[in-house]
Design an enzyme around this catalytic site. Structure first.
Site, PDB file in Angstrom:
ATOM      1  N   LYS A 140       0.710  -1.254  -0.032  1.00  0.00           N
ATOM      2  CA  LYS A 140       0.084   0.151  -0.024  1.00  0.00           C
ATOM      3  C   LYS A 140       0.779   1.228  -0.040  1.00  0.00           C
ATOM      4  O   LYS A 140       0.773   2.269  -0.728  1.00  0.00           O
ATOM      5  CB  LYS A 140      -1.026   0.028   1.222  1.00  0.00           C
ATOM      6  CG  LYS A 140      -1.857   1.250   1.376  1.00  0.00           C
ATOM      7  CD  LYS A 140      -2.937   1.059   2.504  1.00  0.00           C
ATOM      8  CE  LYS A 140      -3.561   2.251   2.739  1.00  0.00           C
ATOM      9  NZ  LYS A 140      -4.646   2.243   3.886  1.00  0.00           N
ATOM     10  N   GLU A 153      10.547  -4.589   4.549  1.00  0.00           N
ATOM     11  CA  GLU A 153      10.675  -5.851   3.975  1.00  0.00           C
ATOM     12  C   GLU A 153      10.439  -6.007   2.715  1.00  0.00           C
ATOM     13  O   GLU A 153      11.073  -6.618   1.748  1.00  0.00           O
ATOM     14  CB  GLU A 153       9.633  -6.860   5.129  1.00  0.00           C
ATOM     15  CG  GLU A 153       9.981  -6.794   6.325  1.00  0.00           C
ATOM     16  CD  GLU A 153       9.273  -5.762   7.186  1.00  0.00           C
ATOM     17  OE1 GLU A 153       9.018  -4.679   6.568  1.00  0.00           O
ATOM     18  OE2 GLU A 153       9.003  -6.191   8.302  1.00  0.00           O
ATOM     19  N   GLY A 164      -4.731  -1.831   5.176  1.00  0.00           N
ATOM     20  CA  GLY A 164      -4.099  -3.053   4.341  1.00  0.00           C
ATOM     21  C   GLY A 164      -4.766  -4.489   4.975  1.00  0.00           C
ATOM     22  O   GLY A 164      -4.747  -5.343   3.901  1.00  0.00           O
ATOM     23  N   ARG A 165      -5.265  -4.536   6.005  1.00  0.00           N
ATOM     24  CA  ARG A 165      -5.701  -5.902   6.499  1.00  0.00           C
ATOM     25  C   ARG A 165      -7.119  -6.177   5.795  1.00  0.00           C
ATOM     26  O   ARG A 165      -7.631  -7.276   6.159  1.00  0.00           O
ATOM     27  CB  ARG A 165      -5.583  -6.080   7.896  1.00  0.00           C
ATOM     28  CG  ARG A 165      -6.225  -4.969   8.574  1.00  0.00           C
ATOM     29  CD  ARG A 165      -5.702  -4.958  10.171  1.00  0.00           C
ATOM     30  NE  ARG A 165      -6.282  -3.752  10.906  1.00  0.00           N
ATOM     31  CZ  ARG A 165      -5.650  -2.804  11.012  1.00  0.00           C
ATOM     32  NH1 ARG A 165      -4.548  -2.443  10.720  1.00  0.00           N
ATOM     33  NH2 ARG A 165      -6.064  -1.561  12.046  1.00  0.00           N
ATOM     34  N   GLU A 220      -4.582  -6.353  14.970  1.00  0.00           N
ATOM     35  CA  GLU A 220      -4.204  -5.240  14.584  1.00  0.00           C
ATOM     36  C   GLU A 220      -5.270  -4.171  14.648  1.00  0.00           C
ATOM     37  O   GLU A 220      -5.145  -2.925  14.594  1.00  0.00           O
ATOM     38  CB  GLU A 220      -3.460  -5.170  13.084  1.00  0.00           C
ATOM     39  CG  GLU A 220      -2.641  -3.953  12.735  1.00  0.00           C
ATOM     40  CD  GLU A 220      -1.901  -4.205  11.514  1.00  0.00           C
ATOM     41  OE1 GLU A 220      -0.522  -4.638  11.646  1.00  0.00           O
ATOM     42  OE2 GLU A 220      -2.318  -4.075  10.351  1.00  0.00           O
ATOM     43  N   HIS A 269      -3.535 -33.515  17.991  1.00  0.00           N
ATOM     44  CA  HIS A 269      -2.379 -33.965  18.195  1.00  0.00           C
ATOM     45  C   HIS A 269      -1.188 -33.040  18.870  1.00  0.00           C
ATOM     46  O   HIS A 269       0.071 -33.471  18.960  1.00  0.00           O
ATOM     47  CB  HIS A 269      -1.857 -34.804  17.277  1.00  0.00           C
ATOM     48  CG  HIS A 269      -2.896 -35.780  16.762  1.00  0.00           C
ATOM     49  ND1 HIS A 269      -2.823 -37.233  17.376  1.00  0.00           N
ATOM     50  CD2 HIS A 269      -3.876 -35.779  15.968  1.00  0.00           C
ATOM     51  CE1 HIS A 269      -4.027 -37.964  16.909  1.00  0.00           C
ATOM     52  NE2 HIS A 269      -4.537 -37.018  15.867  1.00  0.00           N
ATOM     53  N   LYS A 282       9.383  -0.280  14.201  1.00  0.00           N
ATOM     54  CA  LYS A 282       9.906  -0.017  12.673  1.00  0.00           C
ATOM     55  C   LYS A 282      10.953   1.045  12.818  1.00  0.00           C
ATOM     56  O   LYS A 282      12.149   0.912  12.228  1.00  0.00           O
ATOM     57  CB  LYS A 282       8.844   0.250  11.896  1.00  0.00           C
ATOM     58  CG  LYS A 282       7.987  -0.530  11.459  1.00  0.00           C
ATOM     59  CD  LYS A 282       6.922   0.229  10.260  1.00  0.00           C
ATOM     60  CE  LYS A 282       5.591  -0.767  10.119  1.00  0.00           C
ATOM     61  NZ  LYS A 282       4.672  -0.279   9.240  1.00  0.00           N
TER      62      LYS A 282
HETATM   63  O1  F6P Z   1       3.467  -3.004   9.801  1.00  0.00           O
HETATM   64  C1  F6P Z   1       2.070  -2.948   9.714  1.00  0.00           C
HETATM   65  C2  F6P Z   1       1.420  -2.775   8.368  1.00  0.00           C
HETATM   66  O2  F6P Z   1       1.403  -1.363   8.424  1.00  0.00           O
HETATM   67  C3  F6P Z   1      -0.007  -3.449   8.114  1.00  0.00           C
HETATM   68  O3  F6P Z   1      -0.937  -2.550   8.800  1.00  0.00           O
HETATM   69  C4  F6P Z   1      -0.078  -3.701   6.628  1.00  0.00           C
HETATM   70  O4  F6P Z   1      -0.921  -4.483   6.259  1.00  0.00           O
HETATM   71  C5  F6P Z   1       1.580  -3.975   6.425  1.00  0.00           C
HETATM   72  O5  F6P Z   1       2.319  -3.227   7.407  1.00  0.00           O
HETATM   73  C6  F6P Z   1       1.908  -3.808   4.818  1.00  0.00           C
HETATM   74  O6  F6P Z   1       1.931  -2.408   4.564  1.00  0.00           O
HETATM   75  P1  F6P Z   1       2.352  -2.181   3.080  1.00  0.00           P
HETATM   76  O7  F6P Z   1       1.303  -2.822   2.159  1.00  0.00           O
HETATM   77  O8  F6P Z   1       2.195  -0.644   3.077  1.00  0.00           O
HETATM   78  O9  F6P Z   1       3.564  -2.751   2.837  1.00  0.00           O
END
Ligand code: F6P
Length: 557
Positions: free
Chosen positions: A209, A215, A270-271, A356, A387, A515
């Site tokens: 987003k 990452e 995002g979620r 979240e 199990h 972060k």
């Molecule tokens: O670190 C949490 C977050 O901001 C989430 O809310 C989001 O889904 C995820 O990181 C990834 O964010 P992006 O889509 O901006 O890479």
């Protein structure tokens, strides 16, 4: 603006507190068995989904009390604000309109004066055409090879929803491509995947987003480097890279052509974004028609949620039950137990969506809450969990409510194994509720042929308290449509809880601190110089890592 009512100061909350004291006096199994009509009455059918809450820790008075609390907390006003695009994500000044992404309504839906419906339709149309290009082989790699590996690079909401759904809908995948999901910055996620691929058959979807997530950007850069190393000519990137984002300038700076960018908007959290361009991997991997079915199922649940009275409203009832468990029965967590291997990522997906969203301890008025919110959400598919951790669910100290999920029809029939699977589910629900009292345990050991002294010695260990509540959500089958309904029902459940807990469910400030702190620590590692790190414990960790104090020297090549 959403209300600022503190639920714990309302008469409805006090009433529920009284009901909880009363409720705890009688063991749950006695209550449940005293009213066999629950088997039929505590059952809700919504468009094919059946929610059996006959083994829930609730009764009629509690449901009435919870519905009264929902009224007091102005839930209907909040639902309308949510669907109409009011800026209910107040700390970020944004609307929350993932429901618009799956809506077939045509009346204008304005966000800051702009009708969002044409934008949604345009992107959806582009997703469909692009998916077809990939699947038909119109889009090919730089050597002319068909695209066979679609690699979605994203994390959190840009990964979990699509990854969960692609697994869930294994039986509905298109055979032309295989989709892979890479999220972790740990090189162990991307590197082994690339080792096995031929670069000219890979399509990378960079899903972010913000297009700034550390990452994702690290993995995206690594993928680009690898493609160039493998011989992708400069200027051929548009055959192999596309982007899903709200941040056009950052996408362009990365080198992805605007034609290969599928946008979405800041009013998609995002979620909650798998219904947006973030679902492109699904549109390709399942085919666009099935992606549309997923949206349709979700829309059916949206209609239900918006229209059904509280007493027949699935997400509302799920939300109210969860609140009752957390705030009045003090249950600390919620186990998500799908008796469906294809839902093996469902708990992980829900962890983000739920925790979240509602893992907050400050209310909408800015004050610290005096009651707990989101439970810990976790789980694994049955029968695997039986199990592993079910021991603790049966005989451990905490009582943990369980959401069982199952499909009536299997995705893959194999002998009588679906019957075996469902038999296990029902047996567990029964065992969790009824337990095994000393008399029954004694009889069972006698039947096993144990002698009386051994029976008495083992008796305390072989008794099950029972009284562990569970619900079962039955899907007719795990199809795109019913998965859409399932996911939307949990999304709205979480919304209901956020409203009643008086929290802002659509921000996530709690992820920011870590972060921020990672940046100087990363720099210290790269420069092999921890002296600028102020926290003495972190500095010492770094010194140890960088010195010869560990048996293995730190090496990040
Ligand atoms: O670190 C949490 C977050 O901001 C989430 O809310 C989001 O889904 C995820 O990181 C990834 O964010 P992006 O889509 O901006 O890479």
């Amino acid at each position: 603006m959403l209300s600022r009512i503190n639920p714990s100061q309302t008469p409805e909350w006090s009433h529920l507190r009284g009901l909880a004291n009363e409720f705890e006096r009688l063991p749950l199994k006695e209550r449940v068995h005293a009213d066999p009509s629950r088997a039929d009455r505590y059952r809700l059918e919504v468009g094919g989904l059946v929610w059996d809450y006959s083994r829930s820790a609730s009764d009629d008075a509690i449901w009435k009390g919870l519905e009264a609390l929902a009224e007091r907390m102005e839930l209907s006003v909040a639902i309308e604000a949510y669907f109409k695009g009011a800026p209910i994500n107040e700390t970020e000044g944004r609307a929350v309109l993932h429901t618009a992404l799956r809506s077939s309504e045509t009346a204008p839906l304005l966000v800051q004066g702009r009708d969002v419906r044409p934008d949604i339709a345009e992107v959806l149309g582009r997703m469909g055409r692009f998916s077809e290009e990939v699947l038909s082989g119109t889009l090919r790699g730089w050597t002319g090879k068909r695209i066979q590996s679609v690699i979605n690079i994203g994390i959190g909401g840009s990964d979990l929803g699509p990854a969960m759904a692609y697994e869930a809908l294994r039986a509905h995948r298109r055979p032309e491509v295989e989709v892979y999901y890479v999220s972790n910055v740990d090189g162990s996620h991307l590197a082994p995947l690339l080792e096995k691929r031929s670069a000219d058959e890979c399509l990378f979807i960079i899903a972010s987003k913000t297009f700034t997530t550390q990452e994702t950007m690290a993995n995206a850069e690594a993928a680009k480097r690898w493609m160039l190393e493998q011989g992708m000519p400069e200027g051929q990137a548009e055959r192999h890279f596309c982007a899903l984002s709200t941040n056009a300038p950052a996408v362009a700076a990365f080198g992805i052509h605007p034609d290969r960018m599928f946008p979405f908007w800041d009013w998609v959290g995002g979620r909650y974004s798998m219904w947006s361009a973030i679902g492109l991997s699904l549109s390709i991997g399942l085919g666009h028609d099935r992606f549309l079915q997923l949206l349709k199922g979700a829309e059916a649940m949206d209609h239900h949620f918006r229209q059904a009275p509280w007493s027949e409203n699935l997400p509302v009832k799920m939300g109210l039950l969860g609140l009752w468990y957390r705030n009045f029965l003090s249950f600390p967590s919620l186990a998500i137990l799908p008796y469906d291997q294809n839902l093996h990522r469902f708990a992980a997906y829900l962890q983000q969506t739920d925790m979240e969203s509602n893992g907050k301890s400050v209310g909408r008025d800015g004050h610290r809450l005096d009651y707990p919110t989101a439970p810990l959400v976790w789980g694994e598919p049955g029968t695997n969990g039986q199990h592993a951790f079910y021991q603790s669910l049966h005989q451990g100290f905490d009582r943990i409510p369980m959401d069982f999920l199952a499909s009536v029809r299997p995705s893959y029939a194999l002998g009588q194994q679906h019957s075996m699977l469902l038999a296990n589910l029902l047996a567990q629900a029964e065992a969790f509720m009824n337990g095994l009292n000393p008399e029954e345990a004694r009889k069972s050991m006698q039947a096993e042929g144990l002698d009386p002294s051994e029976t008495e010695r083992l008796l305390p260990y072989r008794v099950f308290q029972g009284n562990r509540p569970s619900t079962i959500l039955w899907l007719p089958e795990l199809s795109p449509y019913y998965l859409g309904m399932l996911v939307a029902s949990y999304e709205h459940k979480i919304f209901v809880q956020g409203v009643l807990w008086n929290v802002f469910s659509f921000d996530q400030w709690g992820v920011e601190l870590g972060k921020k702190l990672a940046k100087p620590i990363f720099k210290a590692l790269l420069e092999q110089n921890p002296s600028g790190i102020s926290d003495p414990f972190t500095r010492r960790n770094l010194e140890q890592l960088l010195s010869a104090e560990f048996p293995q020297r730190f090496d990040d090549r």
